[in-house]
Design a protein around this motif. Structure first.
Motif, mmCIF file in Angstrom:
data_model
loop_
_atom_site.group_PDB
_atom_site.id
_atom_site.type_symbol
_atom_site.label_atom_id
_atom_site.label_comp_id
_atom_site.label_asym_id
_atom_site.label_seq_id
_atom_site.Cartn_x
_atom_site.Cartn_y
_atom_site.Cartn_z
ATOM 1 N N LEU A 297 -8.900 -4.395 -1.352
ATOM 2 C CA LEU A 297 -7.317 -5.216 -1.400
ATOM 3 C C LEU A 297 -6.465 -3.536 -1.698
ATOM 4 O O LEU A 297 -5.665 -3.313 -2.019
ATOM 5 C CB LEU A 297 -6.868 -5.611 -2.774
ATOM 6 N N SER A 298 -7.153 -2.456 -0.938
ATOM 7 C CA SER A 298 -6.607 -1.582 -1.389
ATOM 8 C C SER A 298 -5.680 -0.925 -0.101
ATOM 9 O O SER A 298 -4.943 -0.078 0.127
ATOM 10 C CB SER A 298 -7.849 0.142 -1.085
ATOM 11 N N LYS A 299 -5.892 -1.367 0.989
ATOM 12 C CA LYS A 299 -4.815 -1.530 1.590
ATOM 13 C C LYS A 299 -4.157 -3.442 2.264
ATOM 14 O O LYS A 299 -4.381 -3.208 3.078
ATOM 15 C CB LYS A 299 -5.353 -0.905 3.138
ATOM 16 N N PRO A 300 -3.379 -4.077 1.204
ATOM 17 C CA PRO A 300 -3.151 -5.304 1.203
ATOM 18 C C PRO A 300 -2.455 -5.117 2.914
ATOM 19 O O PRO A 300 -1.682 -3.847 2.843
ATOM 20 C CB PRO A 300 -2.624 -5.563 0.512
ATOM 21 N N ALA A 301 -2.146 -6.554 3.058
ATOM 22 C CA ALA A 301 -1.718 -7.066 3.956
ATOM 23 C C ALA A 301 0.452 -6.515 3.989
ATOM 24 O O ALA A 301 0.212 -6.681 2.793
ATOM 25 C CB ALA A 301 -1.487 -8.052 5.602
ATOM 26 N N HIS A 302 0.864 -6.838 4.777
ATOM 27 C CA HIS A 302 2.407 -5.953 4.298
ATOM 28 C C HIS A 302 2.700 -7.518 3.707
ATOM 29 O O HIS A 302 4.040 -7.671 2.748
ATOM 30 C CB HIS A 302 3.393 -5.687 5.669
ATOM 31 N N ASP A 303 2.592 -8.784 4.103
ATOM 32 C CA ASP A 303 3.198 -9.688 3.507
ATOM 33 C C ASP A 303 2.811 -10.524 2.189
ATOM 34 O O ASP A 303 2.610 -11.356 1.682
ATOM 35 C CB ASP A 303 2.557 -11.160 4.833
ATOM 36 N N ASP A 304 1.420 -9.640 2.446
ATOM 37 C CA ASP A 304 0.768 -9.540 0.896
ATOM 38 C C ASP A 304 1.390 -9.657 -0.429
ATOM 39 O O ASP A 304 1.060 -9.302 -2.212
ATOM 40 C CB ASP A 304 -0.484 -9.459 0.712
ATOM 41 N N ILE A 305 2.561 -8.621 -0.619
ATOM 42 C CA ILE A 305 3.556 -8.204 -1.443
ATOM 43 C C ILE A 305 4.323 -7.884 -0.858
ATOM 44 O O ILE A 305 4.844 -8.434 0.165
ATOM 45 C CB ILE A 305 2.826 -6.305 -1.006
ATOM 46 N N PHE A 306 4.855 -8.906 -2.459
ATOM 47 C CA PHE A 306 6.498 -9.077 -2.432
ATOM 48 C C PHE A 306 6.907 -8.306 -2.169
ATOM 49 O O PHE A 306 7.599 -6.952 -2.288
ATOM 50 C CB PHE A 306 6.574 -9.616 -3.636
ATOM 51 N N TYR A 307 8.407 -8.402 -1.612
ATOM 52 C CA TYR A 307 9.699 -7.466 -1.251
ATOM 53 C C TYR A 307 10.592 -6.411 -1.888
ATOM 54 O O TYR A 307 10.124 -6.609 -3.217
ATOM 55 C CB TYR A 307 10.407 -8.403 -0.490
ATOM 56 N N SER A 308 10.258 -5.741 -1.492
ATOM 57 C CA SER A 308 10.958 -4.196 -2.106
ATOM 58 C C SER A 308 12.678 -4.742 -1.637
ATOM 59 O O SER A 308 13.014 -5.479 -1.139
ATOM 60 C CB SER A 308 10.951 -2.883 -2.281
ATOM 61 N N TYR A 309 13.536 -3.259 -2.362
ATOM 62 C CA TYR A 309 14.778 -3.622 -2.049
ATOM 63 C C TYR A 309 15.267 -2.738 -1.880
ATOM 64 O O TYR A 309 15.004 -1.523 -2.281
ATOM 65 C CB TYR A 309 15.929 -4.830 -3.514
ATOM 66 N N CYS A 310 16.060 -2.932 -0.649
ATOM 67 C CA CYS A 310 17.039 -1.915 -0.551
ATOM 68 C C CYS A 310 19.194 -2.561 -1.153
ATOM 69 O O CYS A 310 18.816 -3.658 -0.787
ATOM 70 C CB CYS A 310 17.727 -1.121 0.867
ATOM 71 N N MET A 311 19.475 -1.817 -2.174
ATOM 72 C CA MET A 311 20.803 -2.252 -2.994
ATOM 73 C C MET A 311 21.895 -1.178 -3.061
ATOM 74 O O MET A 311 21.772 -0.192 -4.076
ATOM 75 C CB MET A 311 20.005 -3.064 -4.429
ATOM 76 N N LEU A 312 21.956 -1.563 -2.600
ATOM 77 C CA LEU A 312 23.952 -0.941 -2.681
ATOM 78 C C LEU A 312 24.392 -1.304 -4.210
ATOM 79 O O LEU A 312 25.096 -2.603 -4.164
ATOM 80 C CB LEU A 312 24.999 -1.502 -1.671
ATOM 81 N N VAL A 313 25.051 -0.754 -4.878
ATOM 82 C CA VAL A 313 25.515 -0.613 -5.807
ATOM 83 C C VAL A 313 27.076 0.020 -5.881
ATOM 84 O O VAL A 313 26.640 0.890 -5.448
ATOM 85 C CB VAL A 313 24.687 -0.614 -7.630
ATOM 86 N N LEU A 314 28.102 -1.127 -6.213
ATOM 87 C CA LEU A 314 29.517 -0.479 -6.555
ATOM 88 C C LEU A 314 29.940 -0.902 -7.511
ATOM 89 O O LEU A 314 30.464 -2.024 -8.665
ATOM 90 C CB LEU A 314 29.917 -0.997 -4.748
ATOM 91 N N GLY A 315 31.138 0.410 -7.791
ATOM 92 C CA GLY A 315 32.158 0.230 -9.021
ATOM 93 C C GLY A 315 33.352 0.146 -8.869
ATOM 94 O O GLY A 315 34.305 1.286 -7.588
ATOM 95 N N VAL A 316 33.697 -0.729 -8.609
ATOM 96 C CA VAL A 316 35.135 -0.743 -7.744
ATOM 97 C C VAL A 316 36.394 -1.423 -8.942
ATOM 98 O O VAL A 316 36.643 -2.183 -9.506
ATOM 99 C CB VAL A 316 34.880 -2.205 -6.751
#
Length: 491
Positions: A297-316
């Motif tokens: 498991l030292s180098k698991p496949a991409h699909d084995d790991i849950f998503y990360s995120y790009c998250m844009l937060v805005l103060g409007v």
């Protein structure tokens, strides 16, 4: 009895509280200056931003997780919001509204897709079947023989739920969508989430919302984290911030304490790692203690790991009360990491006045990605380019939002901040910046490839969302409780 705990996320704090309340002295070691791990939020100028919780499972009685929370915090001191709608978006040129009330949602679907009446009723029937069984999920064993025996005798009632989960394991929201005749409903189910999920996951999420046991805590993630900190401190626990752990000390295959990055060594009767599993296994423990089933498991496949995120937060500088709290805009956009999106997902916190000044609003725009290495490596190798790429992506996202909210929307943005998988990794060390842990893929019953122990190493336990596929706050809480109870059972 002394227990050292690595990590001050939900699992670390919860395990510490459980043990402290049972008379066991604990110390939590946190490498960063902030507490909460992935259940976090932050401030920028006049605004606060929620970085995790959309809802807290166990916010009210009616599910076992509420009992778990009551064991460690005063959950009644939190104020929860229960939304009438889950999400809105366009499907085949017509608005689709996902109502949380099952009766209302069923009527809505029958009115708009009468040709699918039989399948709609079957779908809603699954949700209604699951709802009353949430009281026993997960089972709350507390070591009292009579209580636990009575609970085990009641577990037979869960058989219909287990049968449904097993039979539905071959379906996802998208394969299930193909069974519907209505193009509108078919398209809606196809795009219900930004990624494909198991049908049983969808049904359970509906049951949580319909039973009103999964509310949003006012103040967001930080409000819950603060309750955990208060409880841990009041129970006498020691929390050491900015104190990175180098390795777990193991002697004669027994965990005996920690070695810190500052050169200090600690002694402990037990060690709980509530930190990233990959870092713990391959850095803090070392491969010499791992069986072959784990070294792979030292180098698991991409699909084995849950998503990360790009998250844009805005103060409007707008109250944003004219839009729903959660919706998607049909816009094609390509992330700098190469991930393609057909929709832009927007959280509007127009119902939480603790996050923004009066007349203003805090917003999140979410992009799940499995390309965490792209962002982590870019930040490490070329920080200036990383900042430039973030700004370019920010500008692109805002330009798409202006098409929806009007060209003057950009002028009303007072604060913007784009988090990436590199942000997740920098603050939590979570492998590839994952927002949870192992991916369950399509099946709710998918087992995690790891357990809360390392075979052959005694007095070492794991807690956190890597221990069960799918992870998240509920798993962090449950595995922390399990680890504490395992230790308490041996005292």
């Amino acid at each position: 009895m002394k227990v050292d705990i690595i990590g001050s996320g939900v699992a670390g704090l919860a395990a510490g509280i459980y043990l402290q309340k049972h008379g066991v002295q604990t110390t939590i070691y946190e490498r960063s200056a902030s507490v909460g791990g992935l259940m976090t939020g932050w401030h920028r100028g006049r605004y606060s931003f929620n970085g995790c919780l959309h809802w807290l499972l166990g916010s009210a009685k009616g599910i076992s997780f509420n009992a778990f929370w009551r064991e460690i915090i005063d959950i009644d001191a939190l104020h929860f919001v229960y939304h009438d709608e889950r999400v809105r978006f366009d499907a085949c040129g017509k608005e689709f509204v996902f109502y949380n009330d099952i009766d209302r949602f069923e009527r809505y679907l029958l009115e708009n897709a009468p040709e699918d009446a039989k399948l709609i009723r079957r779908w809603m029937g699954w949700v209604r079947m699951v709802m009353p069984h949430l009281d026993y999920l997960p089972p709350v064993f507390n070591g009292n023989f009579k209580h636990d025996l009575a609970l085990k005798m009641r577990m037979w009632r869960l058989l219909p739920v287990l049968v449904f989960v097993a039979r539905s394991s071959r379906y996802t929201n998208r394969t299930f969508a193909n069974k519907f005749c209505s193009p509108w409903l078919r398209d809606a189910l196809m795009n219900l989430y930004q990624y494909e999920i198991g049908l049983s996951v969808l049904v359970f999420a509906q049951a949580y919302a319909a039973k009103r046991v999964a509310g949003y805590p006012m103040g967001g993630s930080q409000a819950v984290t603060q309750k955990l900190i208060e409880s841990y401190n009041s129970s006498g626990g020691e929390l050491r911030m900015n104190t990175a752990v180098k390795r777990i000390r193991i002697e004669n295959r027994v965990a005996v304490g920690l070695e810190l990055e500052n050169g200090e060594s600690t002694d402990a009767d037990y060690v709980i790692s509530a930190a990233d599993w990959h870092w713990t296994a391959f850095s803090a423990i070392g491969q010499q203690y791992l069986p072959s089933s784990l070294t792979k498991l030292s180098k698991p496949a991409h699909d084995d790991i849950f998503y990360s995120y790009c998250m844009l937060v805005l103060g409007v500088r707008r109250p944003m009360t004219d839009v729903t709290h959660f919706f998607r805009i049909n816009e094609n956009i390509i992330s700098p990491d190469g991930t393609e999106y057909q929709q832009v997902e927007v959280d509007v916190y127009n119902y939480d006045n603790t996050l923004a000044p009066e007349g203003c609003c805090s917003m999140n725009v979410n992009f799940p990605t499995r390309e965490g290495d792209f962002w982590i490596n870019l930040r490490r190798d070329n920080y200036e380019k990383y900042i430039a790429v973030k700004q370019q992506f920010t500008n692109e996202i805002i330009s798409r939002l202006c098409k929806y909210f009007g060209s003057d929307f950009a002028h009303d943005i007072e604060v913007s901040d784009l988090t990436t998988p590199a942000t997740y990794y920098r603050y939590t060390m979570n492998y590839r910046g994952s927002s949870q842990g192992w991916s369950p893929r399509r099946n709710l019953l998918t087992p995690s490839p790891v357990s809360n122990k390392i075979k052959g190493v005694r007095n070492l336990l794991f807690a956190g969302h890597w221990i069960e596929a799918g992870g998240g706050v509920p798993v962090a809480l449950a595995t922390a409780r399990n680890a504490a109870m395992q230790i308490l059972g041996k005292i």
